[in-house]
Design an enzyme around this catalytic site. Structure first.
Site, mmCIF file in Angstrom:
data_model
loop_
_atom_site.group_PDB
_atom_site.id
_atom_site.type_symbol
_atom_site.label_atom_id
_atom_site.label_comp_id
_atom_site.label_asym_id
_atom_site.label_seq_id
_atom_site.Cartn_x
_atom_site.Cartn_y
_atom_site.Cartn_z
ATOM 1 N N LYS A 106 -11.219 1.219 -14.205
ATOM 2 C CA LYS A 106 -11.636 0.045 -13.827
ATOM 3 C C LYS A 106 -12.008 -0.948 -14.957
ATOM 4 O O LYS A 106 -12.052 -2.079 -15.289
ATOM 5 C CB LYS A 106 -12.944 0.264 -12.756
ATOM 6 C CG LYS A 106 -12.491 0.500 -11.306
ATOM 7 C CD LYS A 106 -11.414 -0.556 -10.872
ATOM 8 C CE LYS A 106 -11.034 -0.204 -9.259
ATOM 9 N NZ LYS A 106 -10.127 -1.048 -8.733
ATOM 10 N N LYS B 88 2.078 -13.023 -13.379
ATOM 11 C CA LYS B 88 2.504 -13.856 -14.567
ATOM 12 C C LYS B 88 3.851 -14.320 -14.123
ATOM 13 O O LYS B 88 4.120 -15.540 -14.193
ATOM 14 C CB LYS B 88 2.579 -12.970 -15.876
ATOM 15 C CG LYS B 88 3.022 -13.753 -16.998
ATOM 16 C CD LYS B 88 2.883 -12.824 -18.244
ATOM 17 C CE LYS B 88 3.715 -13.045 -19.245
ATOM 18 N NZ LYS B 88 5.058 -12.456 -19.317
ATOM 19 N N ASP C 157 0.879 -1.238 0.024
ATOM 20 C CA ASP C 157 0.026 0.014 0.037
ATOM 21 C C ASP C 157 0.799 1.104 0.113
ATOM 22 O O ASP C 157 2.198 1.243 0.783
ATOM 23 C CB ASP C 157 -0.921 -0.074 1.395
ATOM 24 C CG ASP C 157 -2.216 0.816 1.118
ATOM 25 O OD1 ASP C 157 -2.067 1.802 0.833
ATOM 26 O OD2 ASP C 157 -3.304 0.134 1.318
ATOM 27 N N ASN C 158 0.484 2.361 -0.817
ATOM 28 C CA ASN C 158 1.130 3.287 -0.777
ATOM 29 C C ASN C 158 0.744 4.513 0.415
ATOM 30 O O ASN C 158 1.409 5.642 0.355
ATOM 31 C CB ASN C 158 1.483 4.293 -2.046
ATOM 32 C CG ASN C 158 0.151 4.801 -2.540
ATOM 33 O OD1 ASN C 158 -1.087 4.332 -2.004
ATOM 34 N ND2 ASN C 158 0.276 5.252 -3.875
ATOM 35 N N TYR D 220 -12.538 7.145 -12.430
ATOM 36 C CA TYR D 220 -12.678 5.476 -11.678
ATOM 37 C C TYR D 220 -13.228 4.474 -12.678
ATOM 38 O O TYR D 220 -12.664 3.582 -12.910
ATOM 39 C CB TYR D 220 -13.409 5.929 -10.444
ATOM 40 C CG TYR D 220 -13.646 4.857 -9.666
ATOM 41 C CD1 TYR D 220 -12.240 4.092 -9.053
ATOM 42 C CD2 TYR D 220 -14.766 3.977 -9.338
ATOM 43 C CE1 TYR D 220 -12.329 3.032 -8.229
ATOM 44 C CE2 TYR D 220 -14.761 2.850 -8.656
ATOM 45 C CZ TYR D 220 -13.684 2.426 -7.828
ATOM 46 O OH TYR D 220 -13.874 1.454 -7.154
ATOM 47 N N THR E 93 -20.110 -1.345 -0.280
ATOM 48 C CA THR E 93 -19.790 -2.166 0.723
ATOM 49 C C THR E 93 -19.660 -1.259 1.940
ATOM 50 O O THR E 93 -19.009 -0.149 1.590
ATOM 51 C CB THR E 93 -18.608 -2.940 0.398
ATOM 52 O OG1 THR E 93 -19.062 -3.754 -0.553
ATOM 53 C CG2 THR E 93 -18.239 -3.572 1.448
ATOM 54 N N TYR F 6 -4.656 -10.697 -20.221
ATOM 55 C CA TYR F 6 -3.660 -11.516 -19.359
ATOM 56 C C TYR F 6 -4.225 -13.001 -19.241
ATOM 57 O O TYR F 6 -3.480 -14.002 -19.491
ATOM 58 C CB TYR F 6 -3.392 -10.907 -18.373
ATOM 59 C CG TYR F 6 -2.183 -10.282 -18.358
ATOM 60 C CD1 TYR F 6 -2.211 -9.161 -18.826
ATOM 61 C CD2 TYR F 6 -0.792 -10.547 -17.966
ATOM 62 C CE1 TYR F 6 -1.110 -8.209 -18.995
ATOM 63 C CE2 TYR F 6 0.355 -9.826 -17.936
ATOM 64 C CZ TYR F 6 0.213 -8.590 -18.385
ATOM 65 O OH TYR F 6 1.368 -7.989 -18.776
ATOM 66 N N THR G 286 -4.721 6.548 0.256
ATOM 67 C CA THR G 286 -5.913 6.528 1.058
ATOM 68 C C THR G 286 -6.293 5.517 1.979
ATOM 69 O O THR G 286 -7.131 5.380 2.695
ATOM 70 C CB THR G 286 -7.186 6.418 -0.060
ATOM 71 O OG1 THR G 286 -6.991 5.304 -0.712
ATOM 72 C CG2 THR G 286 -7.281 7.602 -0.960
ATOM 73 N N LYS H 7 -3.996 6.078 -12.840
ATOM 74 C CA LYS H 7 -2.711 5.463 -12.942
ATOM 75 C C LYS H 7 -2.759 3.961 -12.165
ATOM 76 O O LYS H 7 -2.315 3.094 -12.606
ATOM 77 C CB LYS H 7 -1.783 6.433 -12.396
ATOM 78 C CG LYS H 7 -1.402 7.542 -13.371
ATOM 79 C CD LYS H 7 -0.132 8.521 -12.950
ATOM 80 C CE LYS H 7 1.199 7.908 -13.235
ATOM 81 N NZ LYS H 7 2.099 8.957 -12.619
#
Ligand code: UDP
Length: 319
Positions: free
Chosen positions: A155, A111, A35-36, A151, A181, A165, A39, A97
């Site tokens: 997505k 992968k 996590d950066n 967003y 949720t 992929y 948020t 991004k």
């Protein structure tokens, strides 16, 4: 003896990510949380950090993700993203991004590790839906250049690259479309309706209903959602699956419910409806029921009470 499985959770310090890390530890996984903290919040995982099976890596997955060659990774849960409409307004480029470059990097890691992969997608791929309730087969009604487009389109791209992929690299991928949720560890000030109304009510402030409040949402308790996601990861189904609670209500009804449950003296006031705010939303969960033998178990009042208790417990904390 059963081999211990190791999972990576991107966005693991966020609301859903932290619940997922906890769930996997309870199933005796080793868990690497990335996590950066844009948020996400370390306080969401502080109770996990003394566990020797848990590792936290502070990293922005928009950049190459470096995991030792020696480490076997069995499953990757890709949950990193801002996830609230006010975040999209404040962090539009980061939202695009992480959904695009971040998903590409995470798929690349899956992968390289031959790991199973699940993408946290969203009901936002349906936009302001013209089909109701929303089935997985519906292609959606999205405004690509509106404020939520950063967003929604990120997505939608994430779903497309995940399927690429799967089809091209034969990666074992899954896509969960998550509907509204709620539960403990949402950010008190993230602007979404559940934390907004509960915190307004706990402070006896007026509840801010946007528009006329006739727009609908369907709310799923976090524990139900996490169970559905885990089952989907273990399945051999690769197309998107809705996970959410079909219990639909108007935002106005929801505001009244929160006032009642908190015994607040708050009134309801009306504010402008944000641009492109979907008018209706309800998941069709027939596929999840059939495929995963899953359906939500937690009653709204019970889940809301737990969430209210959580926000009471952090009321004086700076969030
Ligand atoms: N909403 C509201 N008051 C608030 C926050 C949200 O009336 O203080 C409404 C919002 O306009 C939307 C619904 O509640 O119709 C759910 O909003 P949220 O931000 O939780 O997420 P969304 O479902 O739109 O992604």
């Amino acid at each position: 003896m059963l081999k211990k499985r190791r999972a990576i959770v991107t966005g693991g310090a966020g609301f859903l990510g932290s619940h997922l890390c906890e769930y996997l530890l309870n199933r005796d996984y080793e868990v690497i949380c990335i996590d950066n903290l844009l948020t996400g919040d370390l306080r969401n995982i502080e109770h996990l950090r003394s566990d020797s099976r848990f590792e936290f890596i502070k990293h922005n997955i928009v950049y190459h993700i470096d995991i030792s060659d020696k480490l076997i990774i069995d499953e990757i849960y890709h949950f990193a993203s801002p996830a609230s409409p006010i975040d999209y307004l404040e962090l539009p480029i980061q939202t695009l991004k992480v959904g695009a470059l971040g998903t590409h990097n995470t798929l690349g890691l899956a992968k390289a590790k031959s790991a199973k992969f699940i993408l946290a997608s969203t009901s936002e791929v349906y936009g302001d839906p013209l089909e109701h309730p929303q089935k997985e087969t519906y292609w959606g009604n999205v405004n690509p250049i509106g404020p939520r487009g950063v967003y929604d389109e990120a997505k939608r791209f994430a779903e497309a690259i995940t399927m690429a992929y799967h089809r091209y690299h034969k990666l074992d991928t899954h896509i969960v479309r998550i509907f509204n949720t709620y539960g403990p560890r949402m950010r008190a000030k993230d602007g979404r309706v559940v934390p907004a109304f509960i915190n307004q009510a706990l402070n006896n402030e007026d509840l801010t209903v946007f528009g006329d409040g006739r727009q609908t949402r369907s709310f799923c308790y976090v524990d139900d959602l996490i169970e559905g996601i885990y089952r989907l990861m273990q399945s051999d189904y690769h197309l998107p699956v809705n996970i959410g609670n079909p219990c639909e209500m108007t935002v106005l009804e929801f505001a009244e419910k929160i006032i009642k449950l908190t015994n607040a003296k708050s009134k309801i006031i009306f504010k402008d409806l944000p641009e492109d705010d979907p008018k209706i939303r309800q998941p069709d969960i027939s596929l999840a029921k059939k495929l995963l033998n899953w359906s939500p178990q937690v009653q709204l009042e019970y889940g809301l009470q737990k969430t209210i208790d959580y926000f009471k417990s952090i009321k004086d904390r700076d969030r």
